[in-house]
Design a protein around this motif. Structure first.
Motif, PDB file in Angstrom:
ATOM      1  N   LEU A 239       5.676  11.295  -7.653  1.00  0.00           N
ATOM      2  CA  LEU A 239       5.805  11.154  -5.879  1.00  0.00           C
ATOM      3  C   LEU A 239       7.042  11.681  -5.577  1.00  0.00           C
ATOM      4  N   THR A 240       8.300  11.552  -6.576  1.00  0.00           N
ATOM      5  CA  THR A 240       9.685  12.975  -6.346  1.00  0.00           C
ATOM      6  C   THR A 240       8.783  14.757  -6.193  1.00  0.00           C
ATOM      7  N   LYS A 241       7.547  14.796  -6.777  1.00  0.00           N
ATOM      8  CA  LYS A 241       7.415  16.359  -7.585  1.00  0.00           C
ATOM      9  C   LYS A 241       6.753  16.675  -5.857  1.00  0.00           C
ATOM     10  N   TYR A 242       5.732  15.547  -5.498  1.00  0.00           N
ATOM     11  CA  TYR A 242       5.016  15.528  -4.125  1.00  0.00           C
ATOM     12  C   TYR A 242       5.207  14.961  -2.823  1.00  0.00           C
ATOM     13  N   ALA A 243       6.587  14.571  -2.846  1.00  0.00           N
ATOM     14  CA  ALA A 243       7.021  14.104  -1.437  1.00  0.00           C
ATOM     15  C   ALA A 243       6.936  14.957  -0.870  1.00  0.00           C
ATOM     16  N   GLY A 244       6.092  14.423   0.576  1.00  0.00           N
ATOM     17  CA  GLY A 244       5.383  15.173   1.387  1.00  0.00           C
ATOM     18  C   GLY A 244       4.468  15.258   1.274  1.00  0.00           C
ATOM     19  N   LYS A 245       3.868  15.387  -0.091  1.00  0.00           N
ATOM     20  CA  LYS A 245       1.991  16.008  -0.552  1.00  0.00           C
ATOM     21  C   LYS A 245       1.359  15.362  -0.439  1.00  0.00           C
ATOM     22  N   GLU A 246       1.932  13.790  -0.195  1.00  0.00           N
ATOM     23  CA  GLU A 246       1.223  12.167  -1.275  1.00  0.00           C
ATOM     24  C   GLU A 246      -0.517  12.775  -1.185  1.00  0.00           C
ATOM     25  N   ASP A 247      -0.589  13.150   0.358  1.00  0.00           N
ATOM     26  CA  ASP A 247      -1.741  13.062   0.371  1.00  0.00           C
ATOM     27  C   ASP A 247      -3.120  13.820  -0.567  1.00  0.00           C
ATOM     28  N   MET A 248      -3.123  15.303  -0.249  1.00  0.00           N
ATOM     29  CA  MET A 248      -2.584  15.848  -0.949  1.00  0.00           C
ATOM     30  C   MET A 248      -3.006  15.927  -2.475  1.00  0.00           C
ATOM     31  N   MET A 249      -1.871  15.435  -3.075  1.00  0.00           N
ATOM     32  CA  MET A 249      -1.723  14.406  -4.936  1.00  0.00           C
ATOM     33  C   MET A 249      -3.331  13.640  -4.838  1.00  0.00           C
ATOM     34  N   PHE A 250      -3.063  12.816  -3.729  1.00  0.00           N
ATOM     35  CA  PHE A 250      -4.297  12.085  -4.080  1.00  0.00           C
ATOM     36  C   PHE A 250      -5.987  12.712  -3.740  1.00  0.00           C
ATOM     37  N   VAL A 251      -5.973  13.617  -3.243  1.00  0.00           N
ATOM     38  CA  VAL A 251      -7.019  13.876  -3.075  1.00  0.00           C
ATOM     39  C   VAL A 251      -7.323  15.297  -4.380  1.00  0.00           C
ATOM     40  N   GLU A 252      -6.751  15.061  -4.969  1.00  0.00           N
ATOM     41  CA  GLU A 252      -6.401  15.912  -5.881  1.00  0.00           C
ATOM     42  C   GLU A 252      -6.768  14.805  -7.561  1.00  0.00           C
ATOM     43  N   LEU A 253      -6.303  13.612  -7.241  1.00  0.00           N
ATOM     44  CA  LEU A 253      -6.543  12.670  -8.008  1.00  0.00           C
ATOM     45  C   LEU A 253      -8.339  11.712  -7.854  1.00  0.00           C
TER      46      LEU A 253
ATOM     47  N   ASN B  28       0.596  -0.959   0.083  1.00  0.00           N
ATOM     48  CA  ASN B  28       0.278  -0.033  -0.202  1.00  0.00           C
ATOM     49  C   ASN B  28       0.575   1.093  -0.176  1.00  0.00           C
ATOM     50  N   SER B  29       1.889   1.246  -0.381  1.00  0.00           N
ATOM     51  CA  SER B  29       2.654   2.277  -0.639  1.00  0.00           C
ATOM     52  C   SER B  29       2.489   3.346  -1.121  1.00  0.00           C
ATOM     53  N   TYR B  30       2.839   4.935  -1.328  1.00  0.00           N
ATOM     54  CA  TYR B  30       2.126   5.743  -1.683  1.00  0.00           C
ATOM     55  C   TYR B  30       2.638   5.377  -3.701  1.00  0.00           C
ATOM     56  N   ARG B  31       3.599   4.527  -3.928  1.00  0.00           N
ATOM     57  CA  ARG B  31       4.297   4.055  -5.065  1.00  0.00           C
ATOM     58  C   ARG B  31       3.112   2.997  -5.390  1.00  0.00           C
ATOM     59  N   ASP B  32       2.346   2.216  -5.234  1.00  0.00           N
ATOM     60  CA  ASP B  32       1.796   1.409  -5.645  1.00  0.00           C
ATOM     61  C   ASP B  32       0.520   1.942  -5.324  1.00  0.00           C
ATOM     62  N   ARG B  33      -0.423   2.507  -4.755  1.00  0.00           N
ATOM     63  CA  ARG B  33      -1.479   3.373  -4.885  1.00  0.00           C
ATOM     64  C   ARG B  33      -1.560   4.036  -6.562  1.00  0.00           C
ATOM     65  N   LEU B  34      -0.605   4.544  -6.111  1.00  0.00           N
ATOM     66  CA  LEU B  34      -0.371   5.593  -7.927  1.00  0.00           C
ATOM     67  C   LEU B  34      -0.687   4.530  -8.506  1.00  0.00           C
ATOM     68  N   GLN B  35      -0.058   3.330  -9.227  1.00  0.00           N
ATOM     69  CA  GLN B  35       0.515   3.382  -9.997  1.00  0.00           C
ATOM     70  C   GLN B  35      -1.530   2.760 -10.490  1.00  0.00           C
ATOM     71  N   ARG B  36      -1.733   1.860  -8.998  1.00  0.00           N
ATOM     72  CA  ARG B  36      -3.447   1.328  -9.182  1.00  0.00           C
ATOM     73  C   ARG B  36      -4.476   2.816  -9.737  1.00  0.00           C
ATOM     74  N   PHE B  37      -4.283   3.709  -9.382  1.00  0.00           N
ATOM     75  CA  PHE B  37      -4.717   4.352  -9.782  1.00  0.00           C
ATOM     76  C   PHE B  37      -4.331   5.208 -11.292  1.00  0.00           C
ATOM     77  N   TYR B  38      -3.366   5.217 -11.443  1.00  0.00           N
ATOM     78  CA  TYR B  38      -2.742   5.097 -13.063  1.00  0.00           C
ATOM     79  C   TYR B  38      -3.430   4.281 -14.309  1.00  0.00           C
ATOM     80  N   ALA B  39      -3.109   3.189 -13.417  1.00  0.00           N
ATOM     81  CA  ALA B  39      -3.423   2.416 -14.106  1.00  0.00           C
ATOM     82  C   ALA B  39      -5.353   1.495 -14.588  1.00  0.00           C
ATOM     83  N   LYS B  40      -5.957   2.409 -13.967  1.00  0.00           N
ATOM     84  CA  LYS B  40      -7.246   2.230 -14.010  1.00  0.00           C
ATOM     85  C   LYS B  40      -7.711   3.818 -15.012  1.00  0.00           C
TER      86      LYS B  40
END
Length: 89
Positions: free
Chosen positions: A38-52, A13-25
């Motif tokens: 992940l590099t761009k949003y380091a430390g702000k991953e939760d905010m990134m997922f809210v936006e996605l 359930n890492s951010y990387r896995d979550r983001l890959q699942r998100f974009y795969a779908k």
């Protein structure tokens, strides 16, 4: 002090896995951007997922990893009622 990939490989359930699942779908063409984002949003991953979620829809669950051909569970039971079996007098 190895703080560059904060959650690049911390389990299923890492951010990387979550983001890959998100974009795969939702946007398979963006799966190759996962590490950059992940590099761009380091430390702000939760905010990134809210936006996605706001942009694309609900985040796919962990068991939905390849979800391209799996039908919605809500659609199946409705199709199996022959006519009056659901309590329709």
């Amino acid at each position: 002090s190895q703080a560059s990939p904060p959650a690049a490989s911390t389990g299923g359930n890492s951010y990387r896995d979550r983001l890959q699942r998100f974009y795969a779908k939702y946007a398979p063409e963006k799966v190759s951007d996962v590490d950059r984002l992940l590099t761009k949003y380091a430390g702000k991953e939760d905010m990134m997922f809210v936006e996605l979620v706001r942009r694309y829809g609900p985040e796919p669950s962990g068991g939905d990893a390849g979800g391209a051909g799996s039908p919605s569970p809500a659609a199946a039971p409705a199709a199996t009622t022959p006519g009056g079996a659901a309590g329709n007098p």
